[in-house]
Motif scaffolding. Structure first.
Motif, mmCIF file in Angstrom:
data_model
loop_
_atom_site.group_PDB
_atom_site.id
_atom_site.type_symbol
_atom_site.label_atom_id
_atom_site.label_comp_id
_atom_site.label_asym_id
_atom_site.label_seq_id
_atom_site.Cartn_x
_atom_site.Cartn_y
_atom_site.Cartn_z
ATOM 1 N N ALA A 502 0.831 -1.212 0.000
ATOM 2 C CA ALA A 502 0.000 0.000 0.000
ATOM 3 C C ALA A 502 0.864 1.259 0.000
ATOM 4 N N GLU A 503 1.997 1.220 0.688
ATOM 5 C CA GLU A 503 2.911 2.366 0.691
ATOM 6 C C GLU A 503 3.522 2.553 -0.694
ATOM 7 N N ALA A 505 2.280 1.524 -3.511
ATOM 8 C CA ALA A 505 1.226 1.936 -4.449
ATOM 9 C C ALA A 505 0.996 3.439 -4.386
ATOM 10 N N LEU A 506 1.049 3.991 -3.177
ATOM 11 C CA LEU A 506 0.882 5.436 -3.010
ATOM 12 C C LEU A 506 2.032 6.190 -3.686
ATOM 13 N N ARG A 509 1.584 6.110 -7.438
ATOM 14 C CA ARG A 509 0.572 7.071 -7.877
ATOM 15 C C ARG A 509 1.167 8.475 -7.931
ATOM 16 N N ASP A 535 -8.015 9.299 -7.186
ATOM 17 C CA ASP A 535 -7.260 8.039 -7.073
ATOM 18 C C ASP A 535 -6.173 8.151 -5.999
ATOM 19 N N LEU A 536 -5.490 9.293 -5.966
ATOM 20 C CA LEU A 536 -4.444 9.502 -4.963
ATOM 21 C C LEU A 536 -5.049 9.488 -3.562
ATOM 22 N N SER A 538 -7.738 7.989 -2.672
ATOM 23 C CA SER A 538 -8.144 6.609 -2.392
ATOM 24 C C SER A 538 -6.965 5.776 -1.904
ATOM 25 N N ASP A 539 -5.818 5.931 -2.556
ATOM 26 C CA ASP A 539 -4.616 5.204 -2.127
ATOM 27 C C ASP A 539 -4.216 5.592 -0.706
ATOM 28 N N LEU A 542 -6.723 4.257 1.880
ATOM 29 C CA LEU A 542 -6.521 2.812 2.031
ATOM 30 C C LEU A 542 -5.377 2.530 2.999
ATOM 31 N N LEU A 543 -4.273 3.276 2.840
ATOM 32 C CA LEU A 543 -3.136 3.096 3.730
ATOM 33 C C LEU A 543 -3.489 3.509 5.158
ATOM 34 N N THR A 574 2.598 13.189 -0.032
ATOM 35 C CA THR A 574 1.207 13.055 -0.487
ATOM 36 C C THR A 574 0.484 14.394 -0.395
#
Length: 594
Positions: A502-503, A505-506, A509, A535-536, A538-539, A542-543, A574
């Motif tokens: 998940a990290e 994936a962020l 993105r 989308d960002l 959402s990532d 999620l984390l 982020t």
């Protein structure tokens, strides 16, 4: 320097192919792309290089893809490169290369994603509402799309000028002048003109003016009442009875006052323009005649008769000889009239003068945002620009569909002040500027849109405005809890602890942001920025939620200072990318949600 890792790896792929195929010319690689694969399981990037140059290389694309994959696998950024399908190569990047993008973001902050300076100048014309009343919801979408598109092009590295073309000539402004004159008469004592009796109703006063001067009062909103009062206060009864000179004065004052109000409406929406250009002033300066002379010198003007419009029967059509422009020579469906049979200029002719003015000011690319009802006008205008510039200047037109405003599932009632429509100010007062701007960019501009007043203030996943702002607010909450460490210190933090999918994936993105800017600017599609931010967000959410279940993934851990610093770097990056995207959209990021 742009930090687009997709552009960097595209250059690596082309360099690898040039080593394999040294005889190929540089232009053979023009169609090579490097982009995210459609399926995340295929890796981090995918290139079509072997597919698009296989023919020029006289080599089967799968065979060339295999050689290219072998070359790309040797790059320090790449952990795996594999040929796929008819000629693609999929790449998986090294985790340390991905993590290395965080310090770049932290050092560049909101400037991350800024493209390298591009040659030429771009003129973006948007809003350009007729100065016949307050701005309404129909203007709002085009205003936001145009303003965000101008910001997006600037972000991509273009030299951008934002322009408003004031349509202050023609029948609508004539009608506006008569409506303002009616309000002027209402502001005078009845004895000054005697057109109606004392105590006459609004309908009777309007009818009296229409009967006296053989006109139809098209604009009935109360917004013209202050203009009438101002005229009466300054001129008394001197403007009665009307003549051409007096009506011209009334029109001039009215247009000026309407433009003051329009500028205030635009400011409330956060929409900016660098220059305002008057149609009437261009006509008075002879710009139409100048354009005609230029086109005539190229043999592009003639006297002739147009074919009847489609759907017209022969007995419905009265052919008239007119001054015509050879628009078909430049891709239009038919030639177009520049002057009517009586010699007066057409609406199209006045627009040609406007575009010649832009070309003469040195713009190499023109971009317009128009209402969707002007879709049939695009080809003729592109033909005119091509002719006026000898095909040196491009014209792109972005069409914006109408917006339907609803509340409680029902259409919103019209504005009393405007008389027949919802004003832009009504909408801003209801939900706020940022919600209006963000929402207007959540759909492609030529798609129908329903603006739900209930949804845009709802604090839920279904509301993209809230969802993205909440991501930024959560980032800021984490950073405040950690004492707001400097971005400079976080840019130096070791990042080895960032290993969770998940990290990563962020980070992936965020690393696509420069490419999103470039691609969205090239396509003239600012709505892609809203999609990216969603989308960002959402990532990130999620984390955040994953950390609730797995304490080892929480951002701040007292017993793991190195991991904490790494995760704070991730959170700060982020937030910076969210701010960068919101900056393009003209939306203010929030520090906390209330």
């Amino acid at each position: 320097m742009s930090h687009d890792i997709f552009a960097q790896l595209r250059d690596r792929a082309i360099a690898a192919l040039q080593a394999i195929l040294p005889e190929l010319p540089a232009d053979a690689y023009a169609r090579v792309t490097m982009e995210p694969p459609r399926e995340a399981s295929h890796g981090d990037m995918s290139t079509n290089a072997a597919l698009v140059i296989g023919k020029a290389a006289k080599m089967a694309p799968p065979k060339l893809a295999a050689q290219l994959a072998e070359a790309l696998a040797a790059l320090p950024e790449v952990v795996e490169a594999a040929p796929a399908g008819p000629g693609f190569v999929n790449l998986r990047l090294r985790e340390d290369f991905l993590r290395a993008q965080l310090p770049v973001v932290l050092r560049e902050r909101e400037a991350f994603g800024q493209g390298d300076a591009k040659p030429g100048r771009v003129n973006v014309e948007y809003v350009s509402a007729n100065p016949t009343g307050p701005m309404h919801v129909g203007h709002c979408r085009g205003a936001v799309v145009g303003d965000a598109l101008a910001a997006l092009l600037a972000k991509a590295g273009h030299d951008v000028t934002r322009e408003y073309y004031i349509n202050d000539a023609g029948a609508q402004v004539q009608a506006l002048g008569w409506a303002a004159y009616w309000r002027y008469l209402e502001a005078l004592p009845v004895a000054a003109h005697g057109l109606w009796a004392e105590g006459a109703s609004p309908e009777e006063r309007k009818a009296a003016v229409e009967a006296a001067y053989g006109t139809t009062l098209q604009y009935g909103g109360e917004y013209l009442v202050p203009v009438g009062v101002e005229l009466a206060a300054k001129h008394g009864a001197a403007l009665f009875p009307p003549d051409a000179e007096k009506l011209a004065l009334v029109r001039g004052v009215t247009v000026r006052e309407m433009m003051v109000e329009i500028r205030e409406d635009l400011a409330a929406l956060g929409v900016k323009h660098d220059i305002f250009v008057s149609e009437a002033e261009l006509i008075a300066a002879g710009k139409l005649e100048e354009a005609e002379t230029l086109l005539d010198s190229q043999g592009l003007i003639y006297r002739g008769t147009l074919e009847p419009p489609k759907g017209k029967l022969p007995d419905d059509w009265e052919p008239r000889e007119q001054t015509l422009f050879r628009s078909k020579d430049f891709g239009d469906d038919t030639d177009r009239a520049l002057r009517k049979s009586d010699g007066t200029g057409t609406y199209f002719a006045n627009d040609i003068a406007n575009h010649l003015h832009k070309i003469e000011r040195g713009f190499g690319a023109l971009v317009h945002v128009w209402g969707a009802d002007h879709g049939g006008y695009v080809k003729r205008m592109q033909a005119a620009v091509a002719a006026l510039s000898q095909r040196r200047v491009s014209l792109d037109v972005v069409l914006a569909q109408i917006v339907h405003v609803v509340k409680d599932g029902q259409p919103v009632r019209m504005s009393k002040r405007a008389g027949s429509y919802i004003t832009l100010r009504d909408l801003i007062d209801e939900v706020g500027r940022d919600a209006v701007r963000f929402t207007m960019l959540t759909r492609k501009s030529d798609a129908q849109m329903e603006f739900d007043l209930d949804l845009v203030i709802q604090q839920s996943r279904d509301n993209p405005v809230f969802y993205v702002q909440y991501a930024h607010a959560r980032c800021r909450s984490v950073l405040r809890s950690a004492g707001d460490p400097s971005l400079e210190s976080l840019a130096e933090a070791p990042l080895d602890a960032l290993t969770d999918p998940a990290e990563l994936a962020l980070i992936r993105r965020m690393a696509t942001w420069p490419r999103v800017v470039e691609a969205a600017a090239a396509a003239r599609e600012p709505h892609r920025i809203a999609f990216f931010l969603n989308d960002l967000a959402s990532d990130f959410h999620l984390l955040w939620n994953k950390g609730k279940d797995d304490t080892t993934l929480r951002f701040i851990q007292a017993d793991a200072p190195a991991a904490t610093q790494a995760r704070l770097a991730l959170v700060a990056a982020t937030a910076a990318v969210v701010r960068s995207g919101l900056g393009v959209m003209g939306v203010t990021p929030v520090e906390e949600m209330r």
